[in-house]
Design a protein around this motif. Structure first.
Motif, short mmCIF file in Angstrom:
data_model
loop_
_atom_site.label_atom_id
_atom_site.label_comp_id
_atom_site.label_asym_id
_atom_site.label_seq_id
_atom_site.Cartn_x
_atom_site.Cartn_y
_atom_site.Cartn_z
N GLN A 307 -5.85 24.55 -3.11
CA GLN A 307 -5.43 25.24 -4.33
C GLN A 307 -5.48 24.32 -5.55
O GLN A 307 -5.93 24.72 -6.62
N VAL A 308 -4.99 23.11 -5.39
CA VAL A 308 -4.78 22.23 -6.53
C VAL A 308 -5.96 21.28 -6.75
O VAL A 308 -6.57 21.25 -7.83
N VAL A 309 -6.29 20.49 -5.73
CA VAL A 309 -7.32 19.47 -5.90
C VAL A 309 -8.68 20.11 -6.12
O VAL A 309 -9.41 19.75 -7.07
N LEU A 310 -9.03 21.07 -5.26
CA LEU A 310 -10.35 21.71 -5.41
C LEU A 310 -10.42 22.50 -6.72
O LEU A 310 -11.39 22.42 -7.47
N GLY A 311 -9.34 23.25 -7.00
CA GLY A 311 -9.31 24.03 -8.24
C GLY A 311 -9.39 23.14 -9.47
O GLY A 311 -10.12 23.43 -10.42
N GLY A 312 -8.63 22.06 -9.46
CA GLY A 312 -8.65 21.14 -10.59
C GLY A 312 -10.00 20.48 -10.76
O GLY A 312 -10.48 20.27 -11.88
N ALA A 313 -10.63 20.14 -9.64
CA ALA A 313 -11.96 19.52 -9.71
C ALA A 313 -12.97 20.48 -10.34
O ALA A 313 -13.84 20.06 -11.11
N LEU A 314 -12.85 21.77 -10.03
CA LEU A 314 -13.76 22.76 -10.62
C LEU A 314 -13.54 22.88 -12.13
O LEU A 314 -14.50 22.99 -12.90
N VAL A 315 -12.26 22.86 -12.54
CA VAL A 315 -11.96 22.93 -13.98
C VAL A 315 -12.49 21.68 -14.68
O VAL A 315 -13.06 21.76 -15.78
N LEU A 316 -12.31 20.52 -14.06
CA LEU A 316 -12.83 19.27 -14.62
C LEU A 316 -14.35 19.34 -14.78
O LEU A 316 -14.91 18.99 -15.83
N ALA A 317 -15.02 19.82 -13.75
CA ALA A 317 -16.48 19.93 -13.79
C ALA A 317 -16.92 20.90 -14.88
O ALA A 317 -17.90 20.65 -15.60
N ALA A 318 -16.15 21.99 -15.05
CA ALA A 318 -16.49 22.96 -16.10
C ALA A 318 -16.37 22.33 -17.47
O ALA A 318 -17.24 22.54 -18.34
N GLY A 319 -15.32 21.55 -17.69
CA GLY A 319 -15.14 20.88 -18.98
C GLY A 319 -16.26 19.90 -19.27
O GLY A 319 -16.80 19.85 -20.40
N ILE A 320 -16.64 19.12 -18.25
CA ILE A 320 -17.73 18.15 -18.44
C ILE A 320 -19.05 18.88 -18.72
O ILE A 320 -19.82 18.47 -19.59
N PHE A 321 -19.30 19.96 -17.98
CA PHE A 321 -20.55 20.70 -18.16
C PHE A 321 -20.64 21.31 -19.56
O PHE A 321 -21.66 21.20 -20.23
N ILE A 322 -19.53 21.93 -19.98
CA ILE A 322 -19.53 22.56 -21.31
C ILE A 322 -19.68 21.52 -22.40
O ILE A 322 -20.43 21.69 -23.37
N GLY A 323 -18.96 20.41 -22.28
CA GLY A 323 -19.03 19.37 -23.29
C GLY A 323 -20.38 18.70 -23.36
O GLY A 323 -20.84 18.27 -24.44
N GLY A 324 -21.06 18.59 -22.20
CA GLY A 324 -22.34 17.92 -22.19
C GLY A 324 -23.51 18.82 -22.52
O GLY A 324 -24.65 18.34 -22.62
N SER A 325 -23.25 20.10 -22.69
CA SER A 325 -24.34 21.05 -22.96
C SER A 325 -24.87 20.90 -24.38
O SER A 325 -24.13 20.59 -25.31
#
Length: 325
Positions: A307-325
């Motif tokens: 719930q927490v680690v996997l979910g947080g990792a996905l949110v982190l990845a989304a932030g990096i992807f959006i910022g790097g676009s």
């Protein structure tokens, strides 16, 4: 007069008569303190309240014995000498302060009170010139020194093992409902919800200062929002979750802490160094949340991880992807 405490006297300067008067007022004050604890605990912990009522009765008995000894030696008028008038003398913490810290903290406070009283009587004996007074002070010293045995015998009478276990479990549940649950919700929200904006800003700008400002704004704003929401949506009367102010503080502070954890590394001017540390902090935060969920909320550990680690990792990845676009 004490040089460092104007208007207060040193214990060493008190006469034997004044020491007895001080002992009387101190025992009376302690009796009131135990009665206050009993009244505070009566609703939620009635059996522990009985223990404190019995201890209050003991303190009143001590005050009566001291008063009789004083009247035998010095007459019927006992001057009022309070402990706060004596420099370096022990003081008692207000009941309302200690009561907010939980039942185990109250029990520890009582032990401290009895230890301090025992030390007082040990010093008071040195000022006693009369054999009868010295014998009384010696008796009270030994009584106070044995506070654990006394409290234990009272607990055996009024608080058997099953009742003590029941009260301890109730205190633990209340602690979880009032502090852990809202604090955990805040930590999760602060740690996870701020990931996307902080890391999107980081990878869009590659500027530590800008990322820090966005992170601070997101963390503080989320903390204020979560704190007020928790405090106003449930007064705790029906739900039994405790003081809304305490819950609001727990939720607001932990939300801000969760966001600040991965924002503060951007105090480092070197962007990639700051980002590496921030990502490491994120995973420490997420694993800490999973541990707290498992330990206090009895959530299966691997479910917490998913719930927490996997979910947080996905949110982190989304932030990096959006910022790097």
């Amino acid at each position: 007069m004490s040089r460092f405490f104007p208007g207060r006297r040193r214990f060493a300067d008190l006469s034997e008569q004044e020491v007895l008067a001080l002992a009387i007022s101190s025992e009376e004050d302690d009796a009131y303190t135990y009665s206050d604890y009993a009244e505070t605990l009566r609703k939620d912990y009635p059996d522990t309240a009985k223990v404190f009522e019995a201890m209050a009765a003991q303190e009143r008995g001590h005050a009566t014995s001291l008063t009789r000894e004083y009247e035998r030696r010095f007459g019927p008028h006992v001057p009022l000498i309070r402990r706060e008038s004596i420099a370096g003398y022990y003081h008692r913490r207000p009941v309302w302060v200690v009561a907010n810290l939980g039942i185990e903290r109250i029990r520890a406070e009582v032990g401290r009170m009895e230890d301090e009283s025992a030390n007082f009587y040990l010093q008071a004996q040195k000022k006693a010139s009369d054999p009868g007074t010295r014998a009384l002070l010696e008796s009270l010293y030994r009584t106070e020194l044995q506070h654990e045995e006394i409290a234990g015998s009272l607990a055996d009478r009024y608080l058997p093992v099953d009742k003590r276990t029941e009260e301890n479990e109730k205190a633990r549940r209340q602690f979880v409902l009032t502090w852990v649950q809202p604090g955990l919700a805040g930590l999760m929200d602060g740690s996870v919800s701020t990931l996307a904006p902080i890391f999107a800003t980081a990878f869009a700008t590659e500027n530590s200062h800008t990322t820090l400002l966005v992170g601070l704004a997101a963390a503080v704003g989320a903390g204020i929002s979560m704190g007020f929401t928790e405090a106003v949506h449930d007064d705790g009367v029906i739900s039994g979750r405790g003081s809304p102010i305490k819950r609001g503080i727990a939720s607001g502070v932990m939300t801000a802490v969760g966001g600040l954890g991965h924002a503060l590394p951007y105090l480092i001017p070197q962007f990639w160094t700051a980002t590496a540390i921030a990502i490491a902090v994120v995973f420490v935060e997420l694993w800490a949340i999973a541990f707290i969920q498992n330990h206090y909320m009895e959530t299966p550990f691997w479910r917490s991880v998913m719930q927490v680690v996997l979910g947080g990792a996905l949110v982190l990845a989304a932030g990096i992807f959006i910022g790097g676009s």
